[in-house]
Design a protein around this motif. Sequence first.
Motif, PDB file in Angstrom:
ATOM      1  N   MET A 174       0.847  -1.194   0.000  1.00  0.00           N
ATOM      2  CA  MET A 174       0.000   0.000   0.000  1.00  0.00           C
ATOM      3  C   MET A 174       0.885   1.248   0.000  1.00  0.00           C
ATOM      4  N   PRO A 175       1.250   1.738  -1.163  1.00  0.00           N
ATOM      5  CA  PRO A 175       2.124   2.920  -1.229  1.00  0.00           C
ATOM      6  C   PRO A 175       1.345   4.220  -1.042  1.00  0.00           C
ATOM      7  N   ILE A 176       0.651   4.340   0.080  1.00  0.00           N
ATOM      8  CA  ILE A 176      -0.180   5.520   0.316  1.00  0.00           C
ATOM      9  C   ILE A 176       0.700   6.759   0.449  1.00  0.00           C
ATOM     10  N   GLN A 177       0.224   7.860  -0.093  1.00  0.00           N
ATOM     11  CA  GLN A 177       0.972   9.113  -0.087  1.00  0.00           C
ATOM     12  C   GLN A 177       0.340  10.102   0.892  1.00  0.00           C
ATOM     13  N   PRO A 178       1.114  11.083   1.372  1.00  0.00           N
ATOM     14  CA  PRO A 178       0.548  12.102   2.268  1.00  0.00           C
ATOM     15  C   PRO A 178      -0.689  12.744   1.646  1.00  0.00           C
ATOM     16  N   GLY A 179      -1.748  12.827   2.435  1.00  0.00           N
ATOM     17  CA  GLY A 179      -2.988  13.422   1.953  1.00  0.00           C
ATOM     18  C   GLY A 179      -3.971  12.425   1.374  1.00  0.00           C
ATOM     19  N   GLN A 180      -3.513  11.207   1.056  1.00  0.00           N
ATOM     20  CA  GLN A 180      -4.436  10.182   0.578  1.00  0.00           C
ATOM     21  C   GLN A 180      -5.172   9.558   1.764  1.00  0.00           C
ATOM     22  N   SER A 181      -6.212   8.762   1.472  1.00  0.00           N
ATOM     23  CA  SER A 181      -7.076   8.297   2.558  1.00  0.00           C
ATOM     24  C   SER A 181      -7.376   6.806   2.466  1.00  0.00           C
ATOM     25  N   LEU A 182      -7.678   6.235   3.638  1.00  0.00           N
ATOM     26  CA  LEU A 182      -8.091   4.839   3.775  1.00  0.00           C
ATOM     27  C   LEU A 182      -9.421   4.806   4.518  1.00  0.00           C
ATOM     28  N   LEU A 183     -10.426   4.167   3.925  1.00  0.00           N
ATOM     29  CA  LEU A 183     -11.723   3.990   4.573  1.00  0.00           C
ATOM     30  C   LEU A 183     -11.700   2.691   5.371  1.00  0.00           C
ATOM     31  N   ALA A 206      -4.803   9.816   5.761  1.00  0.00           N
ATOM     32  CA  ALA A 206      -5.966  10.085   6.604  1.00  0.00           C
ATOM     33  C   ALA A 206      -6.830   8.836   6.701  1.00  0.00           C
ATOM     34  N   LEU A 207      -7.469   8.669   7.850  1.00  0.00           N
ATOM     35  CA  LEU A 207      -8.376   7.553   8.091  1.00  0.00           C
ATOM     36  C   LEU A 207      -9.809   8.058   8.026  1.00  0.00           C
ATOM     37  N   SER A 226     -14.979   9.157  -1.250  1.00  0.00           N
ATOM     38  CA  SER A 226     -14.070   8.844  -2.365  1.00  0.00           C
ATOM     39  C   SER A 226     -12.651   8.531  -1.883  1.00  0.00           C
ATOM     40  N   PRO A 227     -12.489   7.479  -1.079  1.00  0.00           N
ATOM     41  CA  PRO A 227     -11.156   7.153  -0.555  1.00  0.00           C
ATOM     42  C   PRO A 227     -10.246   6.573  -1.634  1.00  0.00           C
ATOM     43  N   ASN A 228      -8.956   6.639  -1.376  1.00  0.00           N
ATOM     44  CA  ASN A 228      -7.989   5.998  -2.272  1.00  0.00           C
ATOM     45  C   ASN A 228      -7.897   4.505  -1.996  1.00  0.00           C
TER      46      ASN A 228
END
Length: 492
Positions: A174-183, A206-207, A226-228
């Motif tokens: 999970m290469p999540i980036q700053p500002g992206q989100s996980l639901l 963000a969660l 609209s989460p990533n």
Amino acid sequence: MNVATCLNHVEPHWVELPALMDEHGHVMKRGALQSLVMSMVQHLVQAGVKRGDLVGLATLGHDQYIITTLAIAALGAVSMPLPKLPHLEQKMTGHCRFVIGRLANSDPKDDATHLDFPNAEALANPPAVESVKLFDEAGLFRISHSSGTTGTPKAVAISHEEQTQRLRQRSLVMPIQPGQSLLLMMGLDAEVTMTYVLYVLARGGALIIPGGNGGAELLRTLENASPNYVLSSPHIWAGVVQAASERHYTPNESKPVIFLAGGKPDEATVTGSVNHFNAILMSDYGSSETGMLSVNRFEKMDKAWSYAGKLLPGVQCDALDPETYAALPKGKVGILSFKVPGMVSHYWNAPEYDRRFFHGGWFSTGDLGCVDEKGFLFVGVRVSRIVNRKGVKFDLDMLEKFLTQLPYIKENAWIKIEQIGVEKLILFVVIDQSSNSAKESKTHIKQALGERYAPDQMVFIEKLPRTGSGKINRDRLLELMQSSTSAAEKLN
């Protein structure tokens, strides 16, 4: 590293990034979350919480749970989500020095000090305490219970170092980036959920906290936020897909990545995920004891059902001979055993299970499977789910899948117990009452299974209990059966 440092700001502007969000767009920034964690630390110090203390986490809101967990970790104390099963909750509460939140079942008749989560005013004005020393060195972080899929939830003690290793592991998938989100669509008491929570915060993500847990409610949150990324269980996500199908939901331009923990999706869920959400669907294989071991990407059901993806870097796997426990050649089926960074070395206060599952730095999952020369993992049935009846062996999971196909059965679960040296099979059934009565269903099930596969006892219930990760809670089923034997209907 102390896991509470996941809130540290890698870049100065991170303080303004969202940390917690809800479906209505309300945002708590990282700086505000960090301030609340430090305020909670001061409240805990005033209450007498010290390094090494075991603090039970009862029923709390999502934001309260995250704040409390991080504050406990920062102090060097140990958090333990309390199981919702009455006998386990009471037993585990007895080990705690402190309990925060509302107990689900038991009365506070133990020796623990029971604390409420501070209200907004108290958090905004924390008590004045002497300088608080935050602990960075490795120690015990959290005691989490395994899912209890086999009928026995076990307490897994995870250190800060082991948890940190699991955070690094998540970066591989999970290469999540700053500002992206996980639901989040799973309970925070599940080990896998807390690992993703800490990982997302550590990466500046963000969660998103949903407003409800039903399929339609989660679909609405998904649509609005609209989460990533999405974290769910196969069971919960199947409910979201079903809600989307009923609404004839069409995908928007976003293409979320859906991570399913604790099992595999069925074909309808895979197809619906693509058609309704334009989503990338991924499923992991792992456990509370080991963390994530492999990841499988689903675009269509074009692989063998037993395929569990490729082992992650750093994961060692052997298949062991069920009788001799000797390592088998690659490609041969045996009991799967793993060694991986971030794996725990023992259970908490359960030496009898240590001897069964931990051997020389390796952990045996109890699943039958194999790994090939290229590192692709195949997982079959769990050994404890195989039944030998009059010389004929069969798999209880396959019986569950078979019964699910019958139109009058909504859900079912089998458990195996031993009474005076004899194996007994108990079948729990949730029926579609609009099409069948319990008595009619009992007759139909007996006819469908035949004498060889018929259960020794059948129990009709309204809903199958599930763990925070969405798995069937077989320990709770046993408890329900034992507490209400009058509801059980025996097959003659």
